[in-house]
Design an enzyme around this catalytic site. Structure first.
Site, mmCIF file in Angstrom:
data_model
loop_
_atom_site.group_PDB
_atom_site.id
_atom_site.type_symbol
_atom_site.label_atom_id
_atom_site.label_comp_id
_atom_site.label_asym_id
_atom_site.label_seq_id
_atom_site.Cartn_x
_atom_site.Cartn_y
_atom_site.Cartn_z
ATOM 1 N N GLY A 12 -6.504 -3.126 3.643
ATOM 2 C CA GLY A 12 -6.755 -3.407 2.232
ATOM 3 C C GLY A 12 -5.737 -2.686 1.374
ATOM 4 N N LEU A 13 -5.783 -2.954 0.105
ATOM 5 C CA LEU A 13 -4.842 -2.362 -0.846
ATOM 6 C C LEU A 13 -5.032 -0.846 -0.958
ATOM 7 C CD1 LEU A 13 -5.010 -5.055 -3.666
ATOM 8 C CD2 LEU A 13 -3.052 -4.573 -2.180
ATOM 9 N N ALA A 16 -8.480 1.194 -1.998
ATOM 10 C CA ALA A 16 -9.619 0.281 -1.840
ATOM 11 C C ALA A 16 -10.827 0.970 -1.205
ATOM 12 C CB ALA A 16 -9.213 -0.937 -1.012
ATOM 13 N N GLY A 17 -10.596 2.088 -0.494
ATOM 14 C CA GLY A 17 -11.698 2.811 0.131
ATOM 15 C C GLY A 17 -11.632 2.865 1.644
ATOM 16 N N LYS A 18 -10.479 2.540 2.215
ATOM 17 C CA LYS A 18 -10.332 2.508 3.674
ATOM 18 C C LYS A 18 -10.580 3.866 4.316
ATOM 19 C CE LYS A 18 -6.136 1.038 3.280
ATOM 20 N NZ LYS A 18 -6.142 0.991 1.805
ATOM 21 N N THR A 19 -9.952 4.906 3.803
ATOM 22 C CA THR A 19 -10.086 6.242 4.394
ATOM 23 C C THR A 19 -11.502 6.776 4.233
ATOM 24 O OG1 THR A 19 -7.745 6.699 4.033
ATOM 25 C CG2 THR A 19 -9.192 8.604 4.339
ATOM 26 N N SER A 87 -1.581 -1.933 6.160
ATOM 27 C CA SER A 87 -1.106 -3.020 7.032
ATOM 28 C C SER A 87 -1.018 -4.344 6.271
ATOM 29 C CB SER A 87 -1.948 -3.140 8.296
ATOM 30 O OG SER A 87 -3.305 -2.884 8.106
#
Length: 191
Positions: A12-13, A16-19, A87
């Protein structure tokens, strides 16, 4: 307890909250007694494994190829790997899927207006003003997944709900048993 290795690929951008989601899911898995777990954060990988790379499309694809290689090695040895990396290119994510095989793509989606508000470093504002080149989603492309296994919309659901959605999917697909680990008690022996 983990039944088999799998890579959970959060894409995701930026912001966005990935981590946040990767660490929350990781903590939930550890609470279940899973010890074969690794979190591969894109920012940490860049500092330690890929600091020789820039931000051209070729370098970004090389970065993802390296993360996929490490993920594949761990996954084939029964480790649950959680990747939190922008990615941005479908091709690199598709190649990671082919290499790893036990692969769950999670699209961590959030509108850019919300991302700008969340961005404590002010990177989006700089990029939108033209002062930050190669910023994914603004001055560099981000190709959204076409068919992710899981869609997380961080502007619409709290992190706990998002983590539960991922864990539920892993259980349904047989990557996790549905039995929680209870300290100081015998674990259920049901299959």
């Amino acid at each position: 307890m983990s039944l088999k290795g799998v890579t959970i690929w959060l894409t995701g951008l930026p912001s966005a909250g990935k981590t946040t989601l990767a660490h929350l899911v990781g903590n939930k898995l550890r609470e279940r007694g899973i010890t074969g777990l690794e979190i591969l954060d894109g920012d940490v990988i860049r500092l330690n494994l890929c600091k020789d790379l820039g931000f051209s499309q070729e370098d970004r694809m090389t970065n993802i190829r390296r993360i996929a290689f490490v993920s594949q090695l761990l996954t084939r040895h029964g480790v649950i790997v959680i990747v939190a990396a922008i990615s941005p290119y479908r091709e690199s994510r598709d190649n990671a899927r082919k290499e790893i095989k036990a692969f769950v793509e999670v699209f961590v989606k959030c509108p850019i207006e919300v991302l700008v508000e969340r961005d404590v470093k002010g990177l989006y504002k700089k990029a939108l003003a033209g002062n930050l080149p190669h910023f994914t989603g603004v001055s560099d492309p981000y190709e959204e997944p076409l068919h992710p296994e899981i869609l997380i919309e961080t502007d619409k659901e709290p992190p706990e709900s998002s983590a539960a959605k991922i864990l539920g999917f892993l259980e349904k697909q047989g990557y996790l048993s549905g039995t929680f680990s209870i300290p100081n008690e015998k674990r259920s022996s049901t299959p």
